[in-house]
Motif scaffolding. Sequence first.
Motif, short mmCIF file in Angstrom:
data_model
loop_
_atom_site.label_atom_id
_atom_site.label_comp_id
_atom_site.label_asym_id
_atom_site.label_seq_id
_atom_site.Cartn_x
_atom_site.Cartn_y
_atom_site.Cartn_z
N PRO A 38 1.54 1.06 -8.83
CA PRO A 38 2.08 0.65 -7.54
C PRO A 38 2.60 1.84 -6.73
O PRO A 38 3.16 2.79 -7.29
CB PRO A 38 3.24 -0.28 -7.91
CG PRO A 38 2.90 -0.77 -9.28
CD PRO A 38 2.20 0.38 -9.95
N SER A 39 2.38 1.78 -5.43
CA SER A 39 2.81 2.85 -4.54
C SER A 39 3.08 2.27 -3.16
O SER A 39 2.87 1.07 -2.93
CB SER A 39 1.73 3.93 -4.45
OG SER A 39 0.59 3.42 -3.79
N PHE A 40 3.52 3.11 -2.25
CA PHE A 40 3.74 2.70 -0.87
C PHE A 40 3.45 3.87 0.05
O PHE A 40 3.35 5.01 -0.40
CB PHE A 40 5.18 2.19 -0.67
CG PHE A 40 6.23 3.23 -0.89
CD1 PHE A 40 6.69 4.00 0.17
CD2 PHE A 40 6.76 3.45 -2.15
CE1 PHE A 40 7.67 4.97 -0.02
CE2 PHE A 40 7.74 4.41 -2.36
CZ PHE A 40 8.20 5.17 -1.29
N THR A 41 3.28 3.55 1.32
CA THR A 41 3.09 4.62 2.30
C THR A 41 4.27 4.62 3.26
O THR A 41 4.85 3.58 3.58
CB THR A 41 1.80 4.44 3.11
OG1 THR A 41 1.80 3.17 3.72
CG2 THR A 41 0.58 4.59 2.24
N GLU A 42 4.63 5.81 3.68
CA GLU A 42 5.64 6.01 4.71
C GLU A 42 4.94 6.85 5.77
O GLU A 42 4.69 8.03 5.55
CB GLU A 42 6.86 6.73 4.14
CG GLU A 42 7.99 6.91 5.12
CD GLU A 42 8.56 5.59 5.61
OE1 GLU A 42 8.86 5.51 6.81
OE2 GLU A 42 8.69 4.65 4.80
N ARG A 46 1.56 8.89 1.17
CA ARG A 46 1.55 7.99 0.02
C ARG A 46 2.60 8.46 -0.98
O ARG A 46 2.67 9.64 -1.30
CB ARG A 46 0.16 8.01 -0.62
CG ARG A 46 0.02 7.29 -1.92
CD ARG A 46 -0.01 5.81 -1.82
NE ARG A 46 -1.03 5.31 -0.91
CZ ARG A 46 -1.16 4.03 -0.61
NH1 ARG A 46 -0.35 3.14 -1.15
NH2 ARG A 46 -2.08 3.63 0.23
N SER A 52 7.00 3.51 -11.46
CA SER A 52 5.60 3.12 -11.58
C SER A 52 4.87 4.00 -12.59
O SER A 52 4.07 3.51 -13.39
CB SER A 52 4.88 3.24 -10.23
OG SER A 52 5.38 2.31 -9.32
#
Length: 65
Positions: A38-42, A46, A52
């Motif tokens: 799992p990751s996210f972008t700002e 990335r 995670s």
Amino acid sequence: MSVDLPTTHEVVTVPEAMRALRLSRFKIYDLIRSGALPSFTEGRARRIPLESLHTYIHNKLEEAA
């Protein structure tokens, strides 16, 4: 098994995850796409939470046992 995870940050970049897991950029993004990492972008950046990475490593160790 010792993994070189950064200890001063709560999130890492893709290159840091690549170094920590000793995997290619393609494989890291493959794990992200599959939901295994799992990751996210700002904005355009990335980020992968350290939790995670720890969870991914733990799951791989359990699979190997």
